[in-house]
Design a protein around this motif. Structure first.
Motif, mmCIF file in Angstrom:
data_model
loop_
_atom_site.group_PDB
_atom_site.id
_atom_site.type_symbol
_atom_site.label_atom_id
_atom_site.label_comp_id
_atom_site.label_asym_id
_atom_site.label_seq_id
_atom_site.Cartn_x
_atom_site.Cartn_y
_atom_site.Cartn_z
ATOM 1 N N ARG A 102 0.819 -1.221 0.000
ATOM 2 C CA ARG A 102 0.000 0.000 0.000
ATOM 3 C C ARG A 102 0.851 1.268 0.000
ATOM 4 O O ARG A 102 0.437 2.293 -0.542
ATOM 5 N N LEU A 103 2.025 1.219 0.620
ATOM 6 C CA LEU A 103 2.889 2.393 0.625
ATOM 7 C C LEU A 103 3.453 2.640 -0.777
ATOM 8 O O LEU A 103 3.422 3.767 -1.285
ATOM 9 N N THR A 104 3.939 1.576 -1.410
ATOM 10 C CA THR A 104 4.432 1.692 -2.787
ATOM 11 C C THR A 104 3.330 2.175 -3.712
ATOM 12 O O THR A 104 3.550 3.020 -4.587
ATOM 13 N N GLU A 105 2.135 1.636 -3.517
ATOM 14 C CA GLU A 105 0.993 2.001 -4.349
ATOM 15 C C GLU A 105 0.668 3.492 -4.237
ATOM 16 O O GLU A 105 0.495 4.188 -5.245
ATOM 17 N N LYS A 106 0.601 4.001 -3.004
ATOM 18 C CA LYS A 106 0.284 5.416 -2.801
ATOM 19 C C LYS A 106 1.351 6.308 -3.437
ATOM 20 O O LYS A 106 1.041 7.307 -4.084
ATOM 21 N N ARG A 107 2.597 5.943 -3.246
ATOM 22 C CA ARG A 107 3.687 6.749 -3.810
ATOM 23 C C ARG A 107 3.654 6.707 -5.337
ATOM 24 O O ARG A 107 3.909 7.725 -5.991
ATOM 25 N N PHE A 108 3.340 5.558 -5.898
ATOM 26 C CA PHE A 108 3.285 5.443 -7.350
ATOM 27 C C PHE A 108 2.144 6.283 -7.913
ATOM 28 O O PHE A 108 2.305 6.985 -8.917
ATOM 29 N N LEU A 109 0.982 6.216 -7.272
ATOM 30 C CA LEU A 109 -0.154 7.017 -7.725
ATOM 31 C C LEU A 109 0.179 8.500 -7.668
ATOM 32 O O LEU A 109 -0.102 9.252 -8.613
ATOM 33 N N LYS A 142 -3.392 0.215 8.397
ATOM 34 C CA LYS A 142 -3.523 -0.976 7.567
ATOM 35 C C LYS A 142 -2.187 -1.679 7.436
ATOM 36 O O LYS A 142 -1.128 -1.042 7.444
ATOM 37 N N THR A 143 -2.243 -2.990 7.283
ATOM 38 C CA THR A 143 -1.045 -3.708 6.878
ATOM 39 C C THR A 143 -0.699 -3.266 5.457
ATOM 40 O O THR A 143 -1.585 -3.024 4.638
ATOM 41 N N ARG A 144 0.573 -3.146 5.180
ATOM 42 C CA ARG A 144 0.988 -2.701 3.843
ATOM 43 C C ARG A 144 0.781 -3.791 2.801
ATOM 44 O O ARG A 144 0.570 -3.499 1.628
ATOM 45 N N ARG A 145 0.824 -5.035 3.231
ATOM 46 C CA ARG A 145 0.720 -6.142 2.286
ATOM 47 C C ARG A 145 -0.367 -7.119 2.719
ATOM 48 O O ARG A 145 -0.634 -7.278 3.906
ATOM 49 N N MET A 146 -1.012 -7.745 1.730
ATOM 50 C CA MET A 146 -1.888 -8.907 1.903
ATOM 51 C C MET A 146 -3.280 -8.627 2.484
ATOM 52 O O MET A 146 -4.125 -9.511 2.503
ATOM 53 N N GLY A 147 -3.581 -7.437 2.948
ATOM 54 C CA GLY A 147 -4.920 -7.168 3.471
ATOM 55 C C GLY A 147 -5.933 -7.035 2.349
ATOM 56 O O GLY A 147 -5.629 -6.535 1.267
ATOM 57 N N TYR A 148 -7.160 -7.498 2.579
ATOM 58 C CA TYR A 148 -8.231 -7.334 1.599
ATOM 59 C C TYR A 148 -9.570 -7.497 2.307
ATOM 60 O O TYR A 148 -9.654 -8.081 3.392
ATOM 61 N N GLY A 171 0.309 -7.595 13.947
ATOM 62 C CA GLY A 171 1.334 -8.556 13.565
ATOM 63 C C GLY A 171 2.752 -8.053 13.592
ATOM 64 O O GLY A 171 3.684 -8.794 13.263
ATOM 65 N N GLY A 172 2.959 -6.784 13.978
ATOM 66 C CA GLY A 172 4.311 -6.251 14.003
ATOM 67 C C GLY A 172 4.954 -6.207 12.632
ATOM 68 O O GLY A 172 6.176 -6.273 12.492
ATOM 69 N N VAL A 173 4.121 -6.085 11.591
ATOM 70 C CA VAL A 173 4.598 -6.043 10.205
ATOM 71 C C VAL A 173 4.566 -4.601 9.713
ATOM 72 O O VAL A 173 3.984 -3.727 10.367
ATOM 73 N N PRO A 174 5.182 -4.306 8.573
ATOM 74 C CA PRO A 174 5.119 -2.938 8.042
ATOM 75 C C PRO A 174 3.669 -2.509 7.818
ATOM 76 O O PRO A 174 2.870 -3.230 7.211
ATOM 77 N N LEU A 175 3.351 -1.309 8.320
ATOM 78 C CA LEU A 175 1.991 -0.779 8.239
ATOM 79 C C LEU A 175 1.992 0.575 7.545
ATOM 80 O O LEU A 175 3.043 1.176 7.314
ATOM 81 N N ILE A 176 0.796 1.054 7.258
ATOM 82 C CA ILE A 176 0.617 2.403 6.740
ATOM 83 C C ILE A 176 -0.568 3.022 7.457
ATOM 84 O O ILE A 176 -1.592 2.361 7.687
#
Length: 359
Positions: A102-109, A142-148, A171-176
């Motif tokens: 999601r972070l990559t996505e926002k920056r790309f947009l 949000k989790t940056r990856r795999m959430g839906y 989960g202690g994973v990268p978030l946004i």
């Protein structure tokens, strides 16, 4: 290159509908999916039962298919990159790489000149607390990856809400952390791009979600022509930047003044585009097959107003009532077990001839 067989990574309902569309155009399909009794395998010409990143399975898929596509955005990027070395893959691995984070996505947009909600990367509890201060104590974590479908999220609705433990709870994973957007409604646009750069967009749909899952998509959306034009232009910018071939779904928040804030993208056919199989001559599924197989794109014209409704969980029990209605297309996904939150099918009810592009 002549395409005869299309490989599809993923065997869910989207893969199933792609395989059906491919068969109508005389293509064969082979599915790569670890679940042996998956919905797509019921209608495809063959299935490789293996993990999505299994090297031997990928080599077999590349050997049996003339082109490969996928039905969901969490295909391992490494798998798509490996396939690309021996067979065309559409959409490209780059689209997966952008959409999976999601972070990559926002920056790309933003890099494409497309506005999004404000956001902060969150890699620790301290990051979260600092970001919440910047957003006045409110936001969507949000989790940056795999959430839906609403999974992997925590909403902070008021400044007084304690964020203690929130980072570890996800989960202690990268978030946004995304800022709240005071939107009036949500819309999405389904767009397609061919290898020669031709872009076609379907009319924007107005979407309603329940418990984080799409409930209905209604056409026409209650937006202005100018807002619809912006949605189409945004989709065109994104597709060009990705060097995209195939169909993409792009979701937006609509503000009170008609301005659009991009929410997320899906590099595949999209749930909010299911209405196209009833209200257009060429559905999003056929459009995707045309694009990846190198055929000319079909018309995206909508001939009818309509409402698409997802059948989720026990909604499947309503099928007899839907079948008894006139002007309703019922599409079931071949799933034998109904569970809460599980998409079992959808219905599209035509509401008469097209009244406008937007409403």
């Amino acid at each position: 290159m002549t395409v005869r067989t299309i490989g599809i990574i993923g065997g869910g309902q989207l893969g199933r509908m792609l395989a059906i569309a491919a068969a109508r155009l005389n293509f064969r399909t082979i599915i790569l999916e670890p679940q042996a009794d998956c919905p797509a395998a019921q209608v495809a010409n063959g299935q490789i039962v293996a993990a999505y990143d299994d090297p031997a399975a990928l080599a077999e898929l590349a050997g049996r298919a003339d082109v490969v596509t996928y039905e969901f955005e969490n295909v391992p990027v490494s798998a798509a990159e490996a396939l690309q070395r021996s067979v065309p893959v559409h959409p490209p691995a780059k689209a997966l790489d952008v959409a999976q984070d999601r972070l990559t996505e926002k920056r790309f947009l933003n890099g494409c000149g497309i506005e999004t909600a404000r956001f902060h990367a969150v890699d620790s509890q301290a990051d979260l607390e600092k970001a919440l201060v910047d957003f006045g104590g409110k936001g969507v974590l949000k989790t940056r990856r795999m959430g839906y479908d609403g999974k992997g999220q925590r909403v902070f609705r008021s400044p007084g809400e304690s964020p203690a433990g929130a980072y570890d709870a996800l989960g202690g994973v990268p978030l946004i952390l995304e800022s709240f957007v005071p939107f009036e409604r949500e819309v999405s646009i389904i767009a397609a791009r061919s290898a020669d750069g031709t872009v076609l967009c379907y009319d924007p749909a107005e979407n309603v979600h329940r418990n984080g899952i799409l409930h209905t998509s209604t056409l026409p959306a209650r937006i202005s022509d100018a807002t619809a034009k912006t949605a189409r232009e945004s989709a065109g910018k994104l597709l060009a930047a990705l060097g995209y071939v195939g169909v993409i779904g792009m979701e937006f928040f609509v503000m009170a003044d008609g301005k659009l804030i991009a929410n997320e993208i899906a590099p595949r056919v999209h749930n909010s585009g299911h209405w196209t199989e009833a209200a257009c001559v060429v559905s999003q599924f056929e459009q995707h097959i045309r694009a990846v197989a190198g055929l000319v794109l079909g018309s995206s014209y909508r001939h009818s107003d309509c409402v698409m409704t997802n059948l989720i969980g026990d909604d499947i029990l309503q099928v007899p009532a839907w079948l008894a209605k006139k002007d309703v297309l019922v599409h079931l996904y071949g799933k034998t077990e109904s569970r809460p939150g599980r998409k079992m099918g959808h219905v599209t009810e035509l509401k008469g001839p097209k009244t406008s592009s937007q409403g």
